[in-house]
Design a protein around this motif. Structure first.
Motif, PDB file in Angstrom:
ATOM      1  N   ASP A 130       0.811  -1.220   0.000  1.00 17.80           N
ATOM      2  CA  ASP A 130       0.000   0.000   0.000  1.00 17.80           C
ATOM      3  C   ASP A 130       0.843   1.268   0.000  1.00 17.80           C
ATOM      4  O   ASP A 130       0.393   2.309  -0.502  1.00 17.80           O
ATOM      5  N   ASP A 131       2.054   1.211   0.535  1.00 18.57           N
ATOM      6  CA  ASP A 131       2.910   2.393   0.560  1.00 18.57           C
ATOM      7  C   ASP A 131       3.583   2.666  -0.780  1.00 18.57           C
ATOM      8  O   ASP A 131       4.294   3.669  -0.920  1.00 18.57           O
ATOM      9  N   LEU A 132       3.361   1.778  -1.765  1.00 18.55           N
ATOM     10  CA  LEU A 132       4.019   1.920  -3.063  1.00 18.55           C
ATOM     11  C   LEU A 132       3.026   2.241  -4.172  1.00 18.55           C
ATOM     12  O   LEU A 132       3.288   1.976  -5.347  1.00 18.55           O
ATOM     13  N   ALA A 133       1.889   2.832  -3.809  1.00 16.72           N
ATOM     14  CA  ALA A 133       0.825   3.063  -4.794  1.00 16.72           C
ATOM     15  C   ALA A 133       1.280   3.956  -5.948  1.00 16.72           C
ATOM     16  O   ALA A 133       0.739   3.850  -7.061  1.00 16.72           O
ATOM     17  N   ALA A 134       2.249   4.818  -5.720  1.00 18.25           N
ATOM     18  CA  ALA A 134       2.712   5.719  -6.782  1.00 18.25           C
ATOM     19  C   ALA A 134       3.864   5.124  -7.590  1.00 18.25           C
ATOM     20  O   ALA A 134       4.335   5.738  -8.545  1.00 18.25           O
ATOM     21  N   GLN A 135       4.307   3.914  -7.218  1.00 16.31           N
ATOM     22  CA  GLN A 135       5.455   3.291  -7.888  1.00 16.31           C
ATOM     23  C   GLN A 135       4.960   2.272  -8.913  1.00 16.31           C
ATOM     24  O   GLN A 135       4.048   1.498  -8.646  1.00 16.31           O
ATOM     25  N   ARG A 136       5.562   2.278 -10.098  1.00 16.47           N
ATOM     26  CA  ARG A 136       5.240   1.254 -11.077  1.00 16.47           C
ATOM     27  C   ARG A 136       5.775  -0.092 -10.590  1.00 16.47           C
ATOM     28  O   ARG A 136       6.825  -0.128  -9.965  1.00 16.47           O
ATOM     29  N   PRO A 137       5.059  -1.189 -10.816  1.00 21.18           N
ATOM     30  CA  PRO A 137       3.857  -1.363 -11.639  1.00 21.18           C
ATOM     31  C   PRO A 137       2.553  -1.093 -10.888  1.00 21.18           C
ATOM     32  O   PRO A 137       1.478  -1.151 -11.485  1.00 21.18           O
ATOM     33  N   TYR A 138       2.645  -0.808  -9.576  1.00 22.85           N
ATOM     34  CA  TYR A 138       1.423  -0.704  -8.774  1.00 22.85           C
ATOM     35  C   TYR A 138       0.600   0.528  -9.136  1.00 22.85           C
ATOM     36  O   TYR A 138      -0.617   0.535  -8.961  1.00 22.85           O
ATOM     37  N   SER A 139       1.258   1.551  -9.672  1.00 25.60           N
ATOM     38  CA  SER A 139       0.516   2.755 -10.032  1.00 25.60           C
ATOM     39  C   SER A 139      -0.498   2.487 -11.138  1.00 25.60           C
ATOM     40  O   SER A 139      -1.580   3.093 -11.153  1.00 25.60           O
ATOM     41  N   HIS A 140      -0.162   1.588 -12.050  1.00 20.51           N
ATOM     42  CA  HIS A 140      -1.083   1.305 -13.154  1.00 20.51           C
ATOM     43  C   HIS A 140      -1.766  -0.062 -13.036  1.00 20.51           C
ATOM     44  O   HIS A 140      -2.706  -0.357 -13.758  1.00 20.51           O
ATOM     45  N   HIS A 141      -1.286  -0.914 -12.141  1.00 22.73           N
ATOM     46  CA  HIS A 141      -1.931  -2.183 -11.824  1.00 22.73           C
ATOM     47  C   HIS A 141      -2.173  -2.221 -10.312  1.00 22.73           C
ATOM     48  O   HIS A 141      -1.570  -3.010  -9.592  1.00 22.73           O
ATOM     49  N   PRO A 142      -3.053  -1.369  -9.799  1.00 20.58           N
ATOM     50  CA  PRO A 142      -3.161  -1.255  -8.340  1.00 20.58           C
ATOM     51  C   PRO A 142      -3.601  -2.538  -7.646  1.00 20.58           C
ATOM     52  O   PRO A 142      -3.261  -2.737  -6.468  1.00 20.58           O
ATOM     53  N   PHE A 143      -4.316  -3.425  -8.334  1.00 15.75           N
ATOM     54  CA  PHE A 143      -4.711  -4.677  -7.679  1.00 15.75           C
ATOM     55  C   PHE A 143      -3.496  -5.536  -7.346  1.00 15.75           C
ATOM     56  O   PHE A 143      -3.554  -6.405  -6.469  1.00 15.75           O
ATOM     57  N   GLU A 144      -2.360  -5.299  -8.055  1.00 12.28           N
ATOM     58  CA  GLU A 144      -1.144  -6.053  -7.757  1.00 12.28           C
ATOM     59  C   GLU A 144      -0.581  -5.728  -6.374  1.00 12.28           C
ATOM     60  O   GLU A 144       0.265  -6.464  -5.867  1.00 12.28           O
ATOM     61  N   MET A 145      -1.055  -4.656  -5.762  1.00 20.05           N
ATOM     62  CA  MET A 145      -0.582  -4.322  -4.410  1.00 20.05           C
ATOM     63  C   MET A 145      -1.088  -5.291  -3.353  1.00 20.05           C
ATOM     64  O   MET A 145      -0.551  -5.329  -2.249  1.00 20.05           O
ATOM     65  N   HIS A 146      -2.119  -6.084  -3.661  1.00 19.78           N
ATOM     66  CA  HIS A 146      -2.839  -6.774  -2.600  1.00 19.78           C
ATOM     67  C   HIS A 146      -2.902  -8.287  -2.784  1.00 19.78           C
ATOM     68  O   HIS A 146      -3.862  -8.919  -2.378  1.00 19.78           O
ATOM     69  N   PHE A 147      -1.857  -8.859  -3.365  1.00 16.15           N
ATOM     70  CA  PHE A 147      -1.738 -10.312  -3.440  1.00 16.15           C
ATOM     71  C   PHE A 147      -1.106 -10.896  -2.177  1.00 16.15           C
ATOM     72  O   PHE A 147      -0.930 -12.106  -2.072  1.00 16.15           O
ATOM     73  N   GLY A 148      -0.743 -10.066  -1.227  1.00 16.28           N
ATOM     74  CA  GLY A 148       0.018 -10.525  -0.081  1.00 16.28           C
ATOM     75  C   GLY A 148      -0.742 -11.489   0.815  1.00 16.28           C
ATOM     76  O   GLY A 148      -1.962 -11.414   0.958  1.00 16.28           O
TER      77      GLY A 148
END
Length: 663
Positions: free
Chosen positions: A287-305
């Motif tokens: 969640d702290d990397l929302a502005a970093q690619r690839p999470y900025s354009h694939h935000p669902f990838e932030m939450h596979f943890g």
């Protein structure tokens, strides 16, 4: 007969790892403290290993050059694993990750597999990193790439295989003795029907295990729960251990409870499908990397943890912890899959690359095999998934052969099926015209010899069926009595939604539709028989949303009865999947997986035991993993699991399995 059961020396249960300090950029923002916190949470919940990544742009900033700061960070990362008694499997060529490709700045669009200089740079990189860490006790294995078909693209199979051979040789040149594999996702022809150049069979000749990556979307709950299991069966084509190298889900796509349910189903169904390792995607949220690619354009990838971005366990980690307890209790390295008497035939058309044969038909063969696998599991009929040899030929020695909704087998296989029936086997084949209008119809041979029928087709036309096909049995068929009916909802396109009209010569009609047309025909062959279904029941179900369970399981149960296949632990409920593992001391572990959305009490209609010379089953005791006797039923939570044991062995070597959904 034995099923594929190749295993690594150790059981791998862990997570793909990027630290929450940076995701793919973790080596630029490396924190020894945070890494140890993250690993400790995994270890505290029973995980023993990780899959790790040399992010290529950072580790090789220039040709024949390693970034020593990043290498030192990885050395500390290994030390952190060793401190906790954990291991890791490093991945070398990491240019693709979570929805984006990253090149080293010096690649300049050179082809990954065929540019000699570019291949040599990859080999140099792999050899030198391997040499740095090959002797470290925290190294469990090596992976050449991460989903490189997405990054390097597709290529002809000989080119891909040559590239892979050089990469594996680079690991060995660097002193790497641990198991090695490609990291391509096992998405090749033999599993998916799509020829990307990454042949599972050819790559298995070079490597020590195969690693499917499974993230399939579905339209049917049971199909979703068993998809990875069937992929495991298909991926074993090269006779190598199968490790679920990546699997999981974003919590943006599923609630916590349903995510936990999915993990539990995935783990236990692949356990009985022969998997020897499970590496979840992935260890943490970002969640702290929302502005970093690839999470900025694939935000669902932030939450596979399996933990959140603060390191707190999420529901999937609970399922992994429970599974870890079961693996320890049964001592998986001492177990093997129970032998089976039934074979599910996968046509060679899925993998042989025959000329003038399209991908759509290959994918259809895979879909039919998957649906047949589901129906067999619903029928309590464990099967060995066997492959037709190129240009024909099937493994022998099974009592029952299932050839589901088949348009094509090689010519010699049709002749062999008759031989197998004469030798005492029950051979079941269901018809399918195929979905393509090109050469629509059965590519079959010897139907009169095998089934005692002649086709009554009109050239260029097909024979459509009703929306719902009800078949009525006119004679006893296995444990189905005359007068009973089965119902199948038709599906498919204008080509495949059809039946095979036949003229019966010396077969015996045992079931008809409402118009009196033959639906099931049996021909006796000495001590065996051939069974023809003139409707593609597996195809209908494979093409329907929310189809399972449907009545194909009941047909398969009758076929098992015809073939005299015993069910020592019977459960007459298609929403409870039963299979077993056998330990080397004679203990049998019976694994029950519920597909009931509600809590259900499941009656056990058989008793595990030893078959005495008179053919009767001698009760040999049935307990839970705590050693408590089990009566005539077991209570399963919604989509829950129970592991029961029978046989002799050392009862104290097992432990409990609280929380998996058994009561």
């Amino acid at each position: 007969m034995e099923r594929h059961d190749h295993r690594l020396p150790d059981v791998w249960l862990g997570a793909n790892f990027w630290s929450r300090t940076g995701g793919p950029l973790m080596w630029r923002h490396y924190s020894p403290t945070v890494v140890r916190e993250e690993l400790s949470v995994l270890a505290d919940h029973g995980l023993t290993m990780t899959r790790s990544f040399f992010y290529w742009p950072d580790f090789q900033p220039a040709p024949e050059c390693l970034d020593e700061e990043k290498v030192s960070h990885f050395a500390d990362f290994l030390a952190a694993h060793a401190e906790l008694g954990m291991t890791t499997v490093p991945t070398f060529i990491v240019g693709h990750m979570s929805g984006e490709n990253w090149d080293p700045s010096w690649r300049a669009d050179r082809p990954i597999y065929s540019d000699v200089w570019m291949v040599s740079q990859q080999a140099w990189f792999i050899e030198h990193l391997t040499a740095r860490f090959a002797d470290h006790p925290a190294i469990a294995g090596w992976l050449i790439s991460n989903e490189i078909p997405i990054y390097g693209g597709q290529a002809p199979e000989p080119v891909v295989t040559a590239w892979a051979r050089l990469m594996v040789q680079a690991v060995r040149a660097g002193g790497g003795r641990q198991p090695v594999s490609i990291g391509d996702g096992a998405w090749g022809l033999e599993v998916s029907g799509h020829d990307s150049g990454f042949s599972v069979r050819r790559l298995a000749e070079l490597t020590d295990f195969v690693g499917p990556h499974v993230y399939a979307m579905e339209t049917d709950v049971i199909r979703s729960h068993l998809k990875a299991a069937f992929i495991c069966e298909l991926a074993a084509v090269g006779d190598r251990p199968v490790v679920l190298e990546e699997f999981g889900l974003s919590s943006d796509f599923a609630s916590g409870a349903k995510a936990e349910r999915f993990y539990r189903q995935f783990l236990f169904t692949t356990l009985t499908a022969g998997a020897t390792g499970w590496i979840a995607w992935n260890n943490t949220d970002y969640d702290d990397l929302a502005a970093q690619r690839p999470y900025s354009h694939h935000p669902f990838e932030m939450h596979f943890g399996i933990t959140d971005s603060r390191g707190r366990p999420k529901p999937p980690l609970k399922a992994l912890e429970e599974f870890s307890g079961v693996l320890a209790a049964i001592e998986l390295t001492r177990c093997r899959r129970a032998d089976v008497d039934a074979a599910l035939v996968v046509p060679s058309y899925l993998s042989a690359g025959y000329p003038f044969h399209d991908e759509a038909q290959r994918r259809l063969a895979a879909a039919h095999g998957e649906q047949a696998y589901i129906a067999a599991r619903e029928a309590g009929l464990p099967v060995g998934v066997i492959r037709e040899k190129e240009d024909g030929g099937l493994p022998e020695g099974y009592r029952l052969y299932l050839v589901p909704s088949v348009k094509e087998l090689a010519g010699p296989s049709w002749l062999q099926l008759a031989e197998l029936a004469r030798g005492g086997a029950t051979v079941y084949v269901s018809y399918c015209a195929g979905e393509s209008p090109d050469q629509r119809g059965p590519w079959w041979s010897a139907t009169e010899e095998l089934f005692g029928v002649r086709n009554d087709l009109a050239y260029g036309l097909n024979d459509p069926v009703d929306d719902v096909v009800t078949i009525r049995f006119t004679a006893d068929f296995g444990d189905i009595r005359a007068g009973q009916t089965l119902e199948f909802t038709a599906a498919g396109n204008e080509n495949s939604r059809a039946y095979l009209p036949v003229e019966v010569i010396d077969g015996r009609v045992v079931a008809v539709d409402r118009n009196g047309r033959p639906m099931i025909v049996v021909k006796e062959h000495d001590s065996g028989r051939a069974v023809l279904s003139t409707i593609p029941v597996e195809h209908f179900a494979a093409r329907r949303r929310g189809a399972n369970p449907e009545d194909t399981w009941r047909l398969y149960q009758a076929l098992a009865s015809l073939a005299s296949i015993p069910r020592p632990l019977g459960v007459d409920d298609p929403r409870v999947l039963v299979d077993s593992l056998e330990r080397d001391d004679g203990v049998v572990f019976h694994i029950l997986v519920s597909e009931h959305p509600d809590r259900a009490r499941i009656r056990l209609d058989g008793r595990p035991g030893l078959i005495k010379p008179d053919g009767l089953i001698k009760p040999d005791g049935l307990t839970d993993l705590d050693g408590e006797p089990v009566g005539d039923s077991v209570l399963l939570d919604p989509y829950g699991v129970a592991v029961l044991r029978s046989g002799a062995g050392d009862a104290e070597s097992t432990g409990g399995m609280s929380g998996t959904g058994a009561s």
